[in-house]
Design a protein around this motif. Sequence first.
Motif, PDB file in Angstrom:
ATOM      1  N   GLY A 177       1.357  65.497  45.900  1.00 13.63           N
ATOM      2  CA  GLY A 177       0.626  64.956  44.765  1.00 13.63           C
ATOM      3  C   GLY A 177      -0.478  64.000  45.182  1.00 13.63           C
ATOM      4  N   ALA A 178      -0.201  63.151  46.167  1.00 18.52           N
ATOM      5  CA  ALA A 178      -1.208  62.193  46.625  1.00 18.52           C
ATOM      6  C   ALA A 178      -2.373  62.899  47.298  1.00 18.52           C
ATOM      7  CB  ALA A 178      -0.572  61.188  47.571  1.00 18.52           C
ATOM      8  N   ALA A 179      -2.077  63.920  48.113  1.00 18.61           N
ATOM      9  CA  ALA A 179      -3.141  64.682  48.769  1.00 18.61           C
ATOM     10  C   ALA A 179      -4.009  65.394  47.741  1.00 18.61           C
ATOM     11  CB  ALA A 179      -2.540  65.687  49.743  1.00 18.61           C
ATOM     12  N   ARG A 180      -3.387  65.934  46.710  1.00 23.13           N
ATOM     13  CA  ARG A 180      -4.135  66.603  45.641  1.00 23.13           C
ATOM     14  C   ARG A 180      -5.061  65.617  44.928  1.00 23.13           C
ATOM     15  NH1 ARG A 180      -0.025  69.065  43.458  1.00 23.13           N
ATOM     16  NH2 ARG A 180       0.552  67.341  42.096  1.00 23.13           N
ATOM     17  N   THR A 181      -4.537  64.418  44.640  1.00 27.31           N
ATOM     18  CA  THR A 181      -5.327  63.409  43.927  1.00 27.31           C
ATOM     19  C   THR A 181      -6.529  62.947  44.724  1.00 27.31           C
ATOM     20  OG1 THR A 181      -3.384  62.621  42.701  1.00 27.31           O
ATOM     21  CG2 THR A 181      -5.249  61.118  42.878  1.00 27.31           C
ATOM     22  N   ILE A 182      -6.340  62.640  46.001  1.00 29.65           N
ATOM     23  CA  ILE A 182      -7.466  62.099  46.772  1.00 29.65           C
ATOM     24  C   ILE A 182      -8.487  63.188  47.089  1.00 29.65           C
ATOM     25  CG2 ILE A 182      -6.528  62.353  49.126  1.00 29.65           C
ATOM     26  CD1 ILE A 182      -7.696  59.447  49.588  1.00 29.65           C
ATOM     27  N   THR A 183      -8.039  64.445  47.234  1.00 24.13           N
ATOM     28  CA  THR A 183      -8.992  65.537  47.444  1.00 24.13           C
ATOM     29  C   THR A 183      -9.855  65.735  46.203  1.00 24.13           C
ATOM     30  OG1 THR A 183      -7.474  66.646  48.974  1.00 24.13           O
ATOM     31  CG2 THR A 183      -9.244  67.971  48.042  1.00 24.13           C
ATOM     32  N   ARG A 184      -9.245  65.681  45.031  1.00 25.48           N
ATOM     33  CA  ARG A 184     -10.022  65.807  43.793  1.00 25.48           C
ATOM     34  C   ARG A 184     -11.014  64.657  43.658  1.00 25.48           C
ATOM     35  NH1 ARG A 184      -5.005  67.548  39.787  1.00 25.48           N
ATOM     36  NH2 ARG A 184      -5.040  69.790  40.285  1.00 25.48           N
ATOM     37  N   ARG A 185     -10.605  63.471  44.056  1.00 32.61           N
ATOM     38  CA  ARG A 185     -11.505  62.312  43.995  1.00 32.61           C
ATOM     39  C   ARG A 185     -12.701  62.536  44.924  1.00 32.61           C
ATOM     40  NH1 ARG A 185     -10.503  56.622  43.014  1.00 32.61           N
ATOM     41  NH2 ARG A 185     -12.572  55.678  42.903  1.00 32.61           N
TER      42      ARG A 185
END
Length: 341
Positions: A177-185
């Motif tokens: 989830g964290a990797a998904r969030t920072i990639t989207r950012r």
Amino acid sequence: MTSVEITERRKRATVKDVAQEAGVSRGTVSRVLNGQPYVSEAARSAIEAAIARVGFVPNRAARSLVMQSSQAIGLIVHEPHSLFVEDPNIASILLGANEALSEADYQLSCLIADSPRDVDRLARYLSGGLIDGVIVVSARAGDRITAAVAELGLPAAFVGHPRDIGDAAYVAIDNRGAARTITRRLLDTGRSRVGMIAAALDRDSGADRLAGFVDAMGARFDPQLVQSVPFYSFSDGRAGMRELLERAPDLDGVFASSDAVAAGALEALREAGRSVPGDVGIVGFDDSSWALRCDPPLSTVHQPADQLGRAAAASVLAQLRGDTAGSPIVLECPVVWRESA
């Protein structure tokens, strides 16, 4: 001073010496040393004063045989020696675990598995009764240490969640989830050619961070823009970035799966004459000391490594008290946005 006097001074003080000094029985001294009740405050105070005067040091090995407890918890780190020294997350996990164990009067024993020989040695060591439980860091699926822990029935807690630990206790963060969030950012900054340096794919954290990156990229995901490297290290980050630039010189964004990897990637970008964040935006993972040493400082995911160590230690101590392993513990890991992207 004669040789006899020197020998007497060097002789280790015993329970008998303490009892004589305090004017109590040896049984009363033993009850105080083992934390047992039914000792008066006056006797307890006299014994504590006598221990200080004669310089008595409890024999842990002998006590372990009687109490069937070593009062020691092993922290097993399955990483190369070089990474153990380089990775600030490991140090934070260790310190957090040590704080929790110290408060409970337990000793932390640090055990490093750098090679197959180390793994074999540690598997034998665990069966020797020298530690009461273990905290395992960086275990891989199919890890022999994991199998040894299960076979021995040792109280254990894993930092991370290898898929083959059954119902064993673990503490973790939501890597995917964290990797998904920072990639989207990172994508939201307008980057169109975003790649990843994916480290440690043989363990759950690395595989989950890659999965989160793939989730975020969706239809834009290009497997040619993923470079896998063995470890969360500066040198692997630099090597991985060089490989990516050779394949995709038009790259304008990078998710590095740890801060150390991102720091190495920044060095490779600088060598190639690419500016950050002007030409390439880069983000890391961990919010470790690497993140603030970089220039520019890294956008990253905050991993509460000390809390992971403390929670793992608390889980092992609870199991030693007879509690069940309990539910998995998953800690929050928010994005920390800085100048690198």
